[in-house]
Design an enzyme around this catalytic site. Structure first.
Site, PDB file in Angstrom:
ATOM      1  N   ASP A   9       0.810  -1.223   0.000  1.00 50.19           N
ATOM      2  CA  ASP A   9       0.000   0.000   0.000  1.00 50.19           C
ATOM      3  C   ASP A   9       0.845   1.276   0.000  1.00 50.19           C
ATOM      4  OD1 ASP A   9      -2.261  -1.700   0.312  1.00 50.19           O
ATOM      5  OD2 ASP A   9      -1.842  -1.776   2.456  1.00 50.19           O
ATOM      6  N   HIS A  37      -4.507  -1.834  -6.409  1.00 48.65           N
ATOM      7  CA  HIS A  37      -3.909  -0.573  -6.829  1.00 48.65           C
ATOM      8  C   HIS A  37      -5.035   0.417  -7.056  1.00 48.65           C
ATOM      9  CE1 HIS A  37      -0.003  -2.096  -7.028  1.00 48.65           C
ATOM     10  NE2 HIS A  37       0.156  -2.286  -8.321  1.00 48.65           N
TER      11      HIS A  37
HETATM   12  P1  IMP Z   1      -2.593 -12.789   1.953  1.00 47.43           P
HETATM   13  O1  IMP Z   1      -1.662 -12.227   0.919  1.00 47.43           O
HETATM   14  O2  IMP Z   1      -4.043 -12.546   1.633  1.00 47.43           O
HETATM   15  O3  IMP Z   1      -2.310 -14.233   2.248  1.00 47.43           O
HETATM   16  O4  IMP Z   1      -2.326 -12.006   3.326  1.00 47.43           O
HETATM   17  C1  IMP Z   1      -1.124 -12.146   4.044  1.00 47.43           C
HETATM   18  C2  IMP Z   1      -0.692 -10.831   4.685  1.00 47.43           C
HETATM   19  O5  IMP Z   1      -0.287  -9.932   3.652  1.00 47.43           O
HETATM   20  C3  IMP Z   1      -1.801 -10.102   5.453  1.00 47.43           C
HETATM   21  O6  IMP Z   1      -1.217  -9.415   6.535  1.00 47.43           O
HETATM   22  C4  IMP Z   1      -2.334  -9.111   4.445  1.00 47.43           C
HETATM   23  O7  IMP Z   1      -2.964  -8.013   5.060  1.00 47.43           O
HETATM   24  C5  IMP Z   1      -1.049  -8.731   3.739  1.00 47.43           C
HETATM   25  N1  IMP Z   1      -1.237  -8.249   2.371  1.00 47.43           N
HETATM   26  C6  IMP Z   1      -1.404  -8.998   1.264  1.00 47.43           C
HETATM   27  N2  IMP Z   1      -1.492  -8.223   0.187  1.00 47.43           N
HETATM   28  C7  IMP Z   1      -1.356  -6.960   0.592  1.00 47.43           C
HETATM   29  C8  IMP Z   1      -1.332  -5.687  -0.075  1.00 47.43           C
HETATM   30  O8  IMP Z   1      -1.417  -5.574  -1.299  1.00 47.43           O
HETATM   31  N3  IMP Z   1      -1.172  -4.599   0.736  1.00 47.43           N
HETATM   32  C9  IMP Z   1      -1.025  -4.699   2.069  1.00 47.43           C
HETATM   33  N4  IMP Z   1      -1.029  -5.855   2.722  1.00 47.43           N
HETATM   34  C10 IMP Z   1      -1.199  -6.970   1.993  1.00 47.43           C
END
Ligand code: IMP
Length: 426
Positions: A9, A37
């Site tokens: 982010d 995005h």
């Molecule tokens: P997952 O990618 O859904 O398995 O989530 C794993 C961790 O990565 C969690 O803490 C999510 O909040 C974080 N996360 C995954 N994608 C993003 C992103 O694009 N921005 C911020 N955090 C992310």
């Protein structure tokens, strides 16, 4: 190559969108619908999950082999863009990318519920289970959509295993084969024209002297190997992942721009040394609009952390840094910057702790810089920055030994200061 330098982010979408203008091809190489995005262009807000934001500029775009694709979400994105007059004809999808299946989403949710207080705080989009099945060699790939017989066979084999898990381990309903196969045959019809050998395509573009921009999803500290495990995503998010996830050699990448917010945010669980305690947390969240693009969750907010950023410079071989959302800090009289961590034994370090327990228990050591009160979103040249804002940027450059090549001063595409000019970056 554009890479998030924090926990995701960082505002990469806007920077990729800007640099895409000076590129020929834009390539995603990791992650899936967990990435979000947000790009504001010509007064319109676009929220993209799979598709590189270069699509808004009419550029050729690639979703590489290292990505995981939820076909339904991708088709919704395609439909949304098309309905708003943006052509998606130049999008190419690697046949080697893996598909997020309905059972992956279900298992992601069920496993988080089971973990309870120990949950990772995933986006529940099925990302971890999809990458796990890829490593387990039970995944369904994009190219499986091209052959009905293979598609049915692979789904059948996977379901034989997954339904046992869903029913016996998680107490969920099993997934029904026929409906699923039928749905995927429909997806196949829609996606077929864009499935391509994207490794070859990128290689040819590079050989032809074209400018290729790699668009890294998430952020460095969410990297599966080098991030704050287990509070990470399941793909490589660091710059090296671009070579693997696209199918090109690492020698083809010649510049790496890290994107960092002028402060820090994190969604989901996990340690966060510079997380703000007290009212400024809420204030920064409101001022920065820090709510997740994918899940709408509140983002945790913290002061800039130079220890974690130094780690990101190292892991990515960063050649320059883009600092986003500097305008959000205009409202603060003082700006603490975390310059070292104090470990449990009382020692202080500028380097990111290699051991998880040191990181979990470290305390931030701050240097406090004066803030500025003038709004900066209308500035057009870096020389117009208030002295205190300039000092803030200088401190980052000095301590990290990396030049700041871009400064974000507002949401819109044009709200950016580029000390060396945008054309020199892409
Ligand atoms: P997952 O990618 O859904 O398995 O989530 C794993 C961790 O990565 C969690 O803490 C999510 O909040 C974080 N996360 C995954 N994608 C993003 C992103 O694009 N921005 C911020 N955090 C992310």
């Amino acid at each position: 190559m554009i890479v998030g330098a924090q926990w995701g982010d960082e505002g990469k979408g806007k920077i990729v969108d800007l640099l895409a203008e000076h590129s020929d091809l834009v390539c995603r190489y990791n992650g899936g619908p967990n990435a979000g995005h947000t790009i504001v262009a010509d007064g319109e807000t676009y929220k993209l999950k799979h598709i590189p934001s270069g699509i808004l500029q009419g550029k050729e775009c690639v979703i590489g082999a290292g990505c995981v694709v939820d076909p339904q979400v991708l088709i919704e994105e395609l439909d949304d863009l098309e309905s708003r007059g943006i052509s998606t004809e130049r999008l190419r999808l690697s046949g080697n990318a893996h598909l997020v299946m309905s059972w992956h989403r279900e298992i992601d949710g069920a496993s988080e519920r089971r973990l309870g207080k120990l949950q990772i705080g995933t986006t529940r989009r099925g990302i971890g289970p999809t990458y796990a099945d890829k490593a387990y060699r039970l995944g369904i790939r994009v190219q499986d959509l091209l052959d009905r017989k293979i598609l049915r066979q692979k789904i059948e084999v996977a379901l034989a295993e997954k339904n046992v898990w869903l029913e016996r381990v998680y107490g969920e309903e099993p997934v029904e084969l026929e409906g699923l196969v039928e749905r995927h045959e429909e997806y196949a019809e829609r996606l077929r024209p864009m499935i391509a050998d994207t490794s070859l395509l990128v290689d040819r573009a590079l050989r032809d002297g074209k400018r290729v921009l790699f668009d890294g999803a998430h952020g460095t500290l969410l990297d599966l190997d080098h991030g704050t495990y287990p509070f990470v995503t399941s793909s490589p998010t660091v710059a090296g992942g671009a070579a693997v996830g696209t199918g090109i050699g690492p020698t083809r990448i010649d510049s790496v721009i890290g994107i960092a917010k002028a402060y820090v945010t994190r969604v989901g669980e996990g340690p966060f040394p510079s997380e703000i305690q007290g009212a400024d947390q809420e204030r920064l969240r409101e001022l920065g609009g820090e709510f997740g693009t994918v899940t709408g969750r509140e983002r945790r907010c913290g002061w800039l952390d130079l220890v974690a950023l130094r780690y990101a410079v190292r892991l990515n071989g960063m050649t320059s840094l883009a600092l986003t959302k500097l305008d959000v800090l205009s409202a603060f009289a003082e700006l603490p910057v975390c310059v070292r961590y104090r470990l449990r034994d009382g020692s202080e370090t500028e380097e990111f702790p290699a051991h998880q327990s040191d990181f979990h228990h470290c305390e931030p050591v701050y240097e406090t810089l004066p803030g500025w009160s003038e709004p900066i979103h209308e500035l057009t040249d870096v020389s117009e920055l208030p002295v205190a804002a300039r000092r803030y940027v200088d401190l980052i450059e000095e301590r990290l030994e990396v030049p700041v090549c871009l400064i974000g001063t507002g949401r819109e595409r044009e709200r950016v200061l580029a000390p060396g000019g945008l054309e020199t970056l892409a």
